[in-house]
Design a protein around this motif. Structure first.
Motif: not given
Length: 202
Positions: A1-5, A7-11, A15-18, A36-38
């Motif tokens: 659920m954390k991963l899905n949340t 990814m839904s907050m990225c664009a 988003l491509d990076a993860i 990766t985002l950090r």
């Protein structure tokens, strides 16, 4: 659920990076996505420069987009304050560029505000400009009195564009308007003397 949340907050690039993280076990995928985002987007210098570019690289703001500019400017100030980098825009050169993006009548008003601050031995800072732009936005968009402010600004803008026509003076007499060049009682658009003048003589 954390991963899905997450990814839904990225664009876009984030988003491509993860995207690869969904192929991993959920817990591992979430940790990989965060790392990766950090690494790619969490660098303080990258965030600061992104906010600075968003404010400094935009064109001059017209009245309808003043609210959007006020929001971006305030968010930029809050972000730089949280990261401890307000000095990036907290200098006179940057402040002048920011004010230069405002409509002309607000630039003139800021000149008065700037004088008021300096008369109190206060050096204008980014915070002062942010508050000024926000207050100006509220004033322009006031549901009761805002239209008058917009109309006054537009009238001032139109007045500058029609400065040529206002430079032609008429003398009012009982018989009507007398054109100043030939002193005949007829409209300017039918005056042969005026129509025959070279543009450089107008």
């Amino acid at each position: 659920m954390k991963l899905n949340t997450l990814m839904s907050m990225c664009a876009g690039r984030a988003l491509d990076a993860i995207h690869y993280c969904v192929l991993k076990p959920p817990a591992e995928g979430y940790e990989s996505a965060m790392n990766t985002l950090r690494q790619r987007f969490g660098n303080t210098a990258v965030i600061v420069q992104a906010w600075v570019r968003k404010i400094m690289d935009r064109p001059r703001v017209d009245i309808p987009r003043l609210g959007e500019f006020a929001d971006d400017l305030e968010n930029c100030y809050q972000a730089l304050s949280a990261l401890g980098f307000t000095q990036e825009l907290n200098n006179q050169s940057s402040l002048r560029q920011i004010v230069g993006k405002l409509p002309k009548f607000l630039q003139n008003r800021w000149s008065s505000k700037n004088y008021e601050l300096k008369s109190k031995n206060i050096v204008p800072e980014l915070e002062h400009v942010v508050k000024f732009v926000r207050a100006s936005t509220w004033e322009v968009n006031d549901p009761v009195f805002g239209n008058g402010t917009r109309e006054a600004a537009l009238a001032h803008h139109k007045l500058k564009k029609t400065s040529f026509s206002t430079s032609i003076h008429f003398q009012q007499r009982s018989k009507g308007d007398i054109y100043a060049v030939c002193s005949q009682s007829h409209p300017v658009e039918t005056c042969r003397t005026f129509l025959g003048m070279k543009r450089t003589n107008c």
